[in-house]
Write an enzyme that holds these catalytic residues in place. Structure first.
Site, mmCIF file in Angstrom:
data_model
loop_
_atom_site.group_PDB
_atom_site.id
_atom_site.type_symbol
_atom_site.label_atom_id
_atom_site.label_comp_id
_atom_site.label_asym_id
_atom_site.label_seq_id
_atom_site.Cartn_x
_atom_site.Cartn_y
_atom_site.Cartn_z
ATOM 1 N N HIS A 267 13.089 -20.986 -3.479
ATOM 2 C CA HIS A 267 12.533 -19.826 -3.341
ATOM 3 C C HIS A 267 11.403 -19.595 -4.311
ATOM 4 C CE1 HIS A 267 12.018 -15.263 -3.583
ATOM 5 N NE2 HIS A 267 13.274 -15.099 -2.503
ATOM 6 N N GLU B 200 12.069 -11.128 -2.343
ATOM 7 C CA GLU B 200 10.755 -11.410 -1.562
ATOM 8 C C GLU B 200 10.195 -9.736 -1.298
ATOM 9 O OE1 GLU B 200 11.515 -14.773 0.863
ATOM 10 O OE2 GLU B 200 11.223 -13.299 2.644
ATOM 11 N N ARG C 185 7.187 -8.978 -2.775
ATOM 12 C CA ARG C 185 5.907 -9.078 -1.998
ATOM 13 C C ARG C 185 5.969 -8.039 -0.731
ATOM 14 N NH1 ARG C 185 6.962 -14.722 -0.825
ATOM 15 N NH2 ARG C 185 9.059 -14.366 -2.227
ATOM 16 N N ARG D 206 9.024 -19.336 3.008
ATOM 17 C CA ARG D 206 9.408 -19.729 1.463
ATOM 18 C C ARG D 206 8.911 -21.231 1.233
ATOM 19 N NH1 ARG D 206 15.283 -17.218 1.377
ATOM 20 N NH2 ARG D 206 14.380 -15.033 1.132
ATOM 21 N N HIS E 105 17.133 -22.240 -3.677
ATOM 22 C CA HIS E 105 17.952 -20.975 -3.435
ATOM 23 C C HIS E 105 18.942 -20.965 -2.449
ATOM 24 C CE1 HIS E 105 17.647 -16.677 -2.709
ATOM 25 N NE2 HIS E 105 17.485 -16.843 -1.548
ATOM 26 N N HIS E 106 18.552 -21.799 -1.409
ATOM 27 C CA HIS E 106 19.645 -22.017 -0.234
ATOM 28 C C HIS E 106 19.545 -23.272 0.274
ATOM 29 C CE1 HIS E 106 21.540 -19.723 3.065
ATOM 30 N NE2 HIS E 106 21.323 -20.872 3.677
ATOM 31 N N ARG F 111 14.977 -21.190 5.808
ATOM 32 C CA ARG F 111 15.620 -20.011 6.184
ATOM 33 C C ARG F 111 14.763 -19.115 6.044
ATOM 34 N NH1 ARG F 111 18.018 -15.971 3.990
ATOM 35 N NH2 ARG F 111 18.470 -17.302 1.863
HETATM 36 P P1 FAD Z 1 29.231 -17.326 -0.661
HETATM 37 O O1 FAD Z 1 28.733 -15.923 -0.674
HETATM 38 O O2 FAD Z 1 28.499 -18.262 -1.646
HETATM 39 O O3 FAD Z 1 30.802 -17.333 -0.731
HETATM 40 C C1 FAD Z 1 31.486 -18.471 -0.891
HETATM 41 C C2 FAD Z 1 32.620 -18.192 -1.692
HETATM 42 O O4 FAD Z 1 33.667 -19.526 -1.613
HETATM 43 C C3 FAD Z 1 32.393 -18.153 -3.134
HETATM 44 O O5 FAD Z 1 32.920 -16.882 -3.735
HETATM 45 C C4 FAD Z 1 33.070 -19.440 -3.932
HETATM 46 O O6 FAD Z 1 33.602 -19.330 -5.257
HETATM 47 C C5 FAD Z 1 34.138 -19.777 -2.598
HETATM 48 N N1 FAD Z 1 34.629 -21.020 -2.904
HETATM 49 C C6 FAD Z 1 33.798 -22.190 -2.920
HETATM 50 N N2 FAD Z 1 34.642 -23.128 -2.909
HETATM 51 C C7 FAD Z 1 35.736 -22.847 -2.849
HETATM 52 C C8 FAD Z 1 37.146 -23.442 -2.657
HETATM 53 N N3 FAD Z 1 37.127 -24.897 -2.891
HETATM 54 N N4 FAD Z 1 38.359 -22.884 -2.745
HETATM 55 C C9 FAD Z 1 38.301 -21.359 -2.706
HETATM 56 N N5 FAD Z 1 37.028 -20.726 -2.808
HETATM 57 C C10 FAD Z 1 35.692 -21.311 -2.609
HETATM 58 N N6 FAD Z 1 20.330 -14.005 2.161
HETATM 59 C C11 FAD Z 1 19.884 -13.065 2.781
HETATM 60 O O7 FAD Z 1 20.069 -13.013 4.092
HETATM 61 N N7 FAD Z 1 19.335 -11.819 2.206
HETATM 62 C C12 FAD Z 1 19.266 -11.714 0.960
HETATM 63 O O8 FAD Z 1 18.816 -10.577 0.446
HETATM 64 C C13 FAD Z 1 19.419 -12.981 0.447
HETATM 65 N N8 FAD Z 1 19.336 -12.530 -1.128
HETATM 66 C C14 FAD Z 1 19.801 -13.635 -2.041
HETATM 67 C C15 FAD Z 1 19.628 -13.662 -3.518
HETATM 68 C C16 FAD Z 1 20.014 -14.419 -4.260
HETATM 69 C C17 FAD Z 1 19.966 -14.549 -5.579
HETATM 70 C C18 FAD Z 1 20.810 -15.769 -3.469
HETATM 71 C C19 FAD Z 1 21.525 -16.709 -4.534
HETATM 72 C C20 FAD Z 1 20.918 -15.748 -2.231
HETATM 73 C C21 FAD Z 1 20.434 -14.923 -1.323
HETATM 74 N N9 FAD Z 1 20.586 -14.921 -0.136
HETATM 75 C C22 FAD Z 1 20.196 -13.980 0.795
HETATM 76 C C23 FAD Z 1 21.329 -15.866 0.709
HETATM 77 C C24 FAD Z 1 22.700 -15.647 0.975
HETATM 78 O O9 FAD Z 1 23.001 -14.646 -0.235
HETATM 79 C C25 FAD Z 1 23.790 -16.618 1.191
HETATM 80 O O10 FAD Z 1 23.281 -17.749 1.722
HETATM 81 C C26 FAD Z 1 25.106 -15.978 1.726
HETATM 82 O O11 FAD Z 1 25.645 -14.968 0.964
HETATM 83 C C27 FAD Z 1 25.972 -17.118 1.532
HETATM 84 O O12 FAD Z 1 27.347 -16.582 1.894
HETATM 85 P P2 FAD Z 1 28.768 -17.247 2.121
HETATM 86 O O13 FAD Z 1 29.891 -16.301 2.422
HETATM 87 O O14 FAD Z 1 28.404 -18.404 3.033
HETATM 88 O O15 FAD Z 1 28.843 -17.892 0.818
HETATM 89 C C1 SIN Z 2 15.017 -12.247 -1.556
HETATM 90 O O1 SIN Z 2 15.406 -10.771 -1.461
HETATM 91 O O2 SIN Z 2 13.942 -12.760 -1.773
HETATM 92 C C2 SIN Z 2 16.091 -13.045 -0.950
HETATM 93 C C3 SIN Z 2 16.225 -12.817 0.439
HETATM 94 C C4 SIN Z 2 16.931 -14.172 1.292
HETATM 95 O O3 SIN Z 2 17.241 -15.161 0.412
HETATM 96 O O4 SIN Z 2 17.317 -13.956 2.272
#
Ligand code: FAD
Ligand code: SIN
Length: 594
Positions: free
Chosen positions: A387, A400, A403, A424, A526-527, A566
């Site tokens: 990012h 983002e 911006r 990105r 970031h991703h 992404r």
């Molecule tokens: P996660 O939300 O990471 O959840 C995975 C969960 O699995 C965690 O709680 C973890 O502890 C658990 N876990 C892992 N391994 C194990 C295991 N072995 N046993 C049990 N539990 C386990 N995306 C957007 O579209 N819009 C945004 O605005 C955006 N902003 C972002 C800002 C930040 C700072 C970050 C870091 C990412 C952002 N993203 C955004 C990306 C997005 O948040 C993530 O890609 C998405 O939330 C991932 O969701 P998930 O449920 O797949 O994983």
């Molecule tokens: C951001 O708000 O810049 C993160 C959004 C995203 O990762 O999709």
């Protein structure tokens, strides 16, 4: 530097309580208030008698101390119980206030607060999940299952919470595991929003958008390497996903633009608040209400197959209860990405190995490792997104959105160098080609007032502020004349409706109204776009591209949806659309297999 938040805090709250000075830890402090049974009930107190979810203990804390709201009222200046946490779905007190050891300041996993908690001098406890005990895993595998369920969901971020709710609603018996002390993962950090096409919110603002345009933008952003079938499902399901969350009580009323999108389609709560803490809060509360709340402190360590190579369950390591087996007809992997696993980053994307990361400490790639161990196929596994705007020398993402709603990006000399709304990969690349490989985001007070999250960065001490651009340049060690010229050129381009310098497609605000602000940024991991390969039904494929019967996956643990890059806002959409889908398909499979 992030501003330290000093010792107003809990120590003040507790310091008047007699006994604190002599007590070694929270448990010994409470010893005179009814002994062990005051917290642990009448059960014989052994580790195995403490449920991994620690909910009973948490209820005991709240019975005496009140809920977060009550605590917040007591700590007038700073509320450590708010922010990403909330009353709607409280996080266990014991996540931080460890009874028999040094408290764990979970906030410091991302921030750098100088926060003194009571009993900070207590001895540190060993991290219960630092390693995997292979012998204990083997013994658990040989033993009878402790539980039998239809669908086991592993990981309680947005994908897992959505999957668990969907599977439960489809009639399955579901358990949702979470290794951390609270649910949320990267999802609870999401800032900018959730991309959706065809919502009433877009219609109300007169935004003309189509599924085809969403698909086109996503494929273009992913450099054409995305799986088009998955992208089509993402786009088609995105608006219904918004409705599904709204029906649970979510607010996604605000719509703005993210990089690489032709139109405004990034949905978030009113006033430009961050999307992640809000929707995770809503999902956590809903999952609990529907009887599928996350079982925290419970890490899945191994996926189990039966003799026919069908999924049979998993081995789980519970913080208190040790290693045990859960038999399951279907498993949904929703464990997130690997942005915090330094070894995996060094292996798959060595050029990023020394980069900071915006990710939660939970993003350690467990799901990828477990899936690889049973022969799952990976796709785009080496594609890691940087990012462009992580706060310099920090782990805090500068969204983002900043911006998107109008900030310009300049180098250390005060010159713009890129279309701020490009994708990105390109924006990060452009920064890495600037002197000192860093940049400043510059904006004015109109922007400051319009985006709540920007006020949050201010609260964290990340913003520089001045009454004139020349003064701002001085504080930031930029050339004043250059910064003034950059702003004046940009304002002219904006008025003319065309960015002559870099072709920025949307310029909602100028750099006009004092005071002016700047925040220092640099690219950070970031991703992780790649992961387990899935079918449109969210089934996980093996290395011969056949579905592994009973194994499903959704969210950042998967690959294929985002291609090589992404787009902002597409991951939360992915977790909702494919989270639901994986839960529904897993439930249908499990109930049929009964
Ligand atoms: P996660 O939300 O990471 O959840 C995975 C969960 O699995 C965690 O709680 C973890 O502890 C658990 N876990 C892992 N391994 C194990 C295991 N072995 N046993 C049990 N539990 C386990 N995306 C957007 O579209 N819009 C945004 O605005 C955006 N902003 C972002 C800002 C930040 C700072 C970050 C870091 C990412 C952002 N993203 C955004 C990306 C997005 O948040 C993530 O890609 C998405 O939330 C991932 O969701 P998930 O449920 O797949 O994983
Ligand atoms: C951001 O708000 O810049 C993160 C959004 C995203 O990762 O999709």
């Amino acid at each position: 530097m992030i501003k330290p938040i000093t010792a107003i805090v809990l120590s003040a709250l507790f310091s008047t309580v007699s006994g604190l000075a002599t007590a070694q830890d929270l448990a010994s402090f409470h010893a005179g208030m009814g002994g062990c049974t005051a917290c642990h009930g009448t059960n014989a107190v052994t580790a195995a008698n403490v449920p991994d979810d620690e909910i009973d203990l948490n209820n005991k804390c709240m019975a005496c101390h009140g809920d977060y709201k009550k605590l917040a009222d007591k700590t007038k200046h700073f509320d450590p119980h708010a922010s990403h946490l909330s009353d709607r779905s409280p996080i266990n007190c014991t996540a931080c206030h460890t009874a028999h050891a040094k408290p764990k300041l979970v906030c410091n996993d991302c921030h750098t607060f100088d926060l003194k908690m009571p009993f900070s001098d207590a001895p540190e406890s060993a991290k219960w999940d630092a390693t995997i005990d292979d012998e204990a895993v083997a013994a658990a595998e040989k033993s009878a299952p402790r539980e039998t369920v239809d669908v086991l969901v592993i990981g309680a971020g947005s994908a897992g919470l959505n999957a668990a709710i969907a599977a439960k609603r489809a009639g399955a018996k579901v358990v949702l595991l979470e290794k951390h002390s609270f649910a949320g993962g990267n999802s609870m950090l999401a800032a900018g929003g959730y991309n959706a096409v065809g919502t009433p919110q877009q219609a109300k603002k007169g935004i003309k958008d189509t599924v085809d345009q969403y698909v086109k933008d996503t494929m273009k952003g992913g450099r054409g390497k995305n799986d088009p079938k998955l992208v089509q499902i993402l786009a088609e399901g995105s608006a219904d996903g918004v409705k599904w969350l709204e029906d649970m009580g979510a607010d996604l009323s605000d719509v703005k633009r993210s990089g690489g999108a032709a139109v405004d389609r990034t949905h978030r709560p009113h006033g430009g608040m961050s999307v992640g803490p809000h929707i995770v809060d809503v999902l956590r509360a809903q999952a609990t209400k529907e009887g599928v709340g996350a079982r925290v402190n419970s890490r899945a360590v191994k996926l189990l197959l039966d003799k026919d190579y069908k999924i049979a369950g998993a081995i789980v390591h519970g913080k208190h209860s040790g290693y045990y087996k859960i038999a399951a007809k279907a498993v949904v992997l929703a464990t997130g990405g690997y942005g915090q696993n330094k070894q995996m980053i060094a292996f798959y994307r060595p050029t990023f190995k020394d980069m900071t990361s915006s990710n939660n400490v939970t993003s350690t790639g467990d799901g990828i490792t477990m899936a690889l161990n049973i022969g799952a196929s990976m796709t785009d596994i080496d594609w890691v997104q940087a990012h462009p705007t992580v706060g310099l020398d920090s782990r805090i993402l500068i969204s983002e959105t900043v911006r998107g709603v109008g900030a310009v990006m300049v180098n250390i000399n005060g010159e713009r160098f890129v279309n701020e709304l490009t994708t990105r990969d390109r924006a990060s690349d452009a920064i890495l080609h600037q002197p000192q490989k860093r940049a400043w985001l510059v904006f004015d007070s109109n922007l400051y007032k319009s985006a709540k999250m920007v006020q949050g960065y201010d609260h964290l001490g990340m913003l520089k502020k001045a009454d004139t651009l020349a003064e701002l340049a001085k504080i930031c060690d930029m050339d004043a004349k250059t910064l003034e010229k950059t702003a004046s050129d940009y304002n002219k381009f904006r008025k003319a409706g065309k960015d002559e310098a870099f072709g920025r497609p949307d310029m909602p605000l100028g750099i006009e109204k004092a005071p002016f602000y700047a925040v220092a940024v640099a690219p950070g991991i970031h991703h992780t776009m790649g992961g387990v390969a899935i079918t449109p039904e969210s089934e996980v494929l093996d290395i011969q591209s056949r579905p592994i019967p009973g194994l499903y996956a959704a969210g950042e643990v998967t690959g294929g949806v985002h291609g090589f890059n992404r787009l902002g806002g597409n991951a939360i959409a992915d977790t909702v659309v494919f989270g639901r889908r994986s839960g529904e398909h897993a439930a249908a499979y499990a109930l049929k297999a009964k």
